[in-house]
Write an enzyme that holds these catalytic residues in place. Structure first.
Site, PDB file in Angstrom:
ATOM      1  N   GLY A  24     -11.780 -14.302 -38.543  1.00  0.00           N
ATOM      2  CA  GLY A  24     -11.674 -15.744 -38.728  1.00  0.00           C
ATOM      3  C   GLY A  24     -11.120 -16.195 -40.059  1.00  0.00           C
ATOM      4  O   GLY A  24     -11.388 -17.318 -40.490  1.00  0.00           O
ATOM      5  N   SER A  25     -10.304 -15.367 -40.718  1.00  0.00           N
ATOM      6  CA  SER A  25      -9.756 -15.833 -42.001  1.00  0.00           C
ATOM      7  C   SER A  25      -8.787 -17.000 -41.782  1.00  0.00           C
ATOM      8  O   SER A  25      -8.725 -17.929 -42.603  1.00  0.00           O
ATOM      9  CB  SER A  25      -9.092 -14.696 -42.777  1.00  0.00           C
ATOM     10  OG  SER A  25      -7.890 -14.297 -42.169  1.00  0.00           O
ATOM     11  N   ARG A  81      -9.665 -14.342 -16.070  1.00  0.00           N
ATOM     12  CA  ARG A  81      -8.948 -15.278 -16.941  1.00  0.00           C
ATOM     13  C   ARG A  81      -9.099 -16.716 -16.450  1.00  0.00           C
ATOM     14  O   ARG A  81      -9.272 -17.639 -17.244  1.00  0.00           O
ATOM     15  CB  ARG A  81      -7.460 -14.890 -16.998  1.00  0.00           C
ATOM     16  CG  ARG A  81      -6.634 -15.812 -17.854  1.00  0.00           C
ATOM     17  CD  ARG A  81      -5.309 -15.210 -18.219  1.00  0.00           C
ATOM     18  NE  ARG A  81      -4.363 -15.214 -17.110  1.00  0.00           N
ATOM     19  CZ  ARG A  81      -3.107 -14.755 -17.206  1.00  0.00           C
ATOM     20  NH1 ARG A  81      -2.673 -14.254 -18.342  1.00  0.00           N
ATOM     21  NH2 ARG A  81      -2.302 -14.791 -16.171  1.00  0.00           N
ATOM     22  N   LEU A 109      -2.945 -16.081 -22.373  1.00  0.00           N
ATOM     23  CA  LEU A 109      -3.312 -17.211 -21.520  1.00  0.00           C
ATOM     24  C   LEU A 109      -2.320 -17.348 -20.366  1.00  0.00           C
ATOM     25  O   LEU A 109      -1.161 -16.916 -20.465  1.00  0.00           O
ATOM     26  CB  LEU A 109      -3.363 -18.490 -22.357  1.00  0.00           C
ATOM     27  CG  LEU A 109      -4.477 -18.460 -23.425  1.00  0.00           C
ATOM     28  CD1 LEU A 109      -4.249 -19.546 -24.476  1.00  0.00           C
ATOM     29  CD2 LEU A 109      -5.854 -18.600 -22.798  1.00  0.00           C
ATOM     30  N   ASN A 123       0.335 -20.748 -31.981  1.00  0.00           N
ATOM     31  CA  ASN A 123      -0.175 -19.411 -32.309  1.00  0.00           C
ATOM     32  C   ASN A 123       0.390 -18.942 -33.643  1.00  0.00           C
ATOM     33  O   ASN A 123       1.501 -19.337 -34.025  1.00  0.00           O
ATOM     34  CB  ASN A 123       0.274 -18.422 -31.215  1.00  0.00           C
ATOM     35  CG  ASN A 123      -0.223 -17.011 -31.441  1.00  0.00           C
ATOM     36  OD1 ASN A 123      -1.408 -16.787 -31.719  1.00  0.00           O
ATOM     37  ND2 ASN A 123       0.674 -16.040 -31.337  1.00  0.00           N
ATOM     38  N   HIS A 125       1.375 -15.339 -35.574  1.00  0.00           N
ATOM     39  CA  HIS A 125       1.615 -13.923 -35.252  1.00  0.00           C
ATOM     40  C   HIS A 125       2.072 -13.203 -36.521  1.00  0.00           C
ATOM     41  O   HIS A 125       2.909 -13.730 -37.267  1.00  0.00           O
ATOM     42  CB  HIS A 125       2.692 -13.826 -34.166  1.00  0.00           C
ATOM     43  CG  HIS A 125       2.976 -12.412 -33.766  1.00  0.00           C
ATOM     44  ND1 HIS A 125       2.146 -11.705 -32.924  1.00  0.00           N
ATOM     45  CD2 HIS A 125       3.972 -11.559 -34.124  1.00  0.00           C
ATOM     46  CE1 HIS A 125       2.630 -10.483 -32.766  1.00  0.00           C
ATOM     47  NE2 HIS A 125       3.740 -10.369 -33.476  1.00  0.00           N
ATOM     48  N   VAL A 160       4.634 -13.545 -24.102  1.00  0.00           N
ATOM     49  CA  VAL A 160       3.788 -13.070 -25.203  1.00  0.00           C
ATOM     50  C   VAL A 160       4.590 -13.164 -26.497  1.00  0.00           C
ATOM     51  O   VAL A 160       5.568 -12.430 -26.678  1.00  0.00           O
ATOM     52  CB  VAL A 160       3.314 -11.623 -24.944  1.00  0.00           C
ATOM     53  CG1 VAL A 160       2.537 -11.088 -26.150  1.00  0.00           C
ATOM     54  CG2 VAL A 160       2.441 -11.572 -23.697  1.00  0.00           C
TER      55      VAL A 160
HETATM   56  C1  GRF Z   1      -3.962 -12.599 -37.876  1.00  0.00           C
HETATM   57  O1  GRF Z   1      -3.283 -11.721 -38.713  1.00  0.00           O
HETATM   58  C2  GRF Z   1      -3.051 -13.098 -36.792  1.00  0.00           C
HETATM   59  O2  GRF Z   1      -1.713 -13.096 -37.129  1.00  0.00           O
HETATM   60  C3  GRF Z   1      -3.282 -12.128 -35.679  1.00  0.00           C
HETATM   61  O3  GRF Z   1      -4.643 -11.797 -35.759  1.00  0.00           O
HETATM   62  C4  GRF Z   1      -5.065 -11.899 -37.105  1.00  0.00           C
HETATM   63  C5  GRF Z   1      -6.353 -12.675 -37.123  1.00  0.00           C
HETATM   64  O4  GRF Z   1      -6.993 -12.604 -38.363  1.00  0.00           O
HETATM   65  N1  GRF Z   1      -2.868 -12.705 -34.429  1.00  0.00           N
HETATM   66  P1  GRF Z   1      -8.202 -13.577 -38.713  1.00  0.00           P
HETATM   67  O5  GRF Z   1      -9.279 -13.378 -37.655  1.00  0.00           O
HETATM   68  O6  GRF Z   1      -7.671 -14.964 -38.749  1.00  0.00           O
HETATM   69  O7  GRF Z   1      -8.692 -13.109 -40.052  1.00  0.00           O
END
Ligand code: GRF
Length: 213
Positions: A24-25, A81, A109, A123, A125, A160
């Site tokens: 969850g950063s 799902r 999803l 999203n 990535h 994706v």
């Molecule tokens: C992030 O690096 C994001 O790009 C990827 O998963 C990671 C999640 O990290 N899809 P966090 O849980 O937000 O720390």
């Protein structure tokens, strides 16, 4: 059913839902940028985080949300799902969500869900898309020997990591990098790029192509 009416700007603080599977950063960065609650900070912000959904009961993101006083809901994904998405949709409606941020959400999803939330589902990535979509993007970048990588914030479509890009930030790949060191460098820029991209969406400056005027 897709609904392409312009959504943003709303003229009021947007209600942001976050889906997360991990520590969850990125959620923490979003809660800093878009403070939950009803205090002056959130009244002045473009958005506030009102709901966190996770497919993993033990996700650090759920604990972070609860500490911040945000509604945090675990919903079983499993093989079902459609069940997850129906339950998520109920939560989204109950909490009046305007926009969903996928912040380390490790599930794909359905086309129906992504179409229903077109232009309102974003999203982050950990690569410079279109390079290295899918799982283990940081490992893929190291294996390919690139000298720069980074993050991409994009609208989610039925593929994706294929949706329209809102923002990319790049970082160097340094000699001696391993997956952990490169991932940490990329996450640092994710924490800036994700709120910045969501602000662009909320201003009405970023939207998927094809939106009617
Ligand atoms: C992030 O690096 C994001 O790009 C990827 O998963 C990671 C999640 O990290 N899809 P966090 O849980 O937000 O720390």
């Amino acid at each position: 059913m897709a609904d392409d009416r312009p959504r943003f700007p709303l003229g009021r603080p947007a209600r942001l839902a976050v889906f997360a599977s991990g520590r969850g950063s990125n959620l923490a960065a979003l809660m800093t940028a878009f403070p939950p609650g009803h205090g002056p900070a959130s009244a002045a912000a473009e958005a506030r985080v009102v709901l966190v959904v996770s497919d993993r009961r033990e996700a650090g993101a759920l604990a972070l949300a609860r500490e911040a006083g945000v509604v945090a809901v675990h919903l079983v994904f499993g093989r079902d799902r459609a069940g997850f998405e129906a339950a998520a949709q109920r939560e989204l409606e109950r909490h009046g969500a305007d926009l969903i941020a996928l912040a380390g959400f490790m599930r794909v999803l359905s086309p129906a869900f992504t179409a229903a939330w077109r232009g309102r589902l974003v999203n982050v990535h950990p690569s410079l898309l279109p390079s290295f979509p899918g799982l283990h993007a940081v490992r893929q970048a190291l294996a390919a020997g690139v000298d720069r990588s980074g993050c991409t914030v994009h609208f989610v479509d039925a593929g994706v990591d294929t949706g329209p890009v809102i923002e990319r930030r790049d970082v160097p790949v340094l000699p001696g990098d391993d997956e952990a060191s490169l991932q940490a460098r990329i996450q640092a820029v994710e924490h800036e790029a994700f709120p910045a991209a969501l602000r662009a969406v909320l201003r009405g400056d970023a939207y998927p192509p094809g939106r009617p005027a």
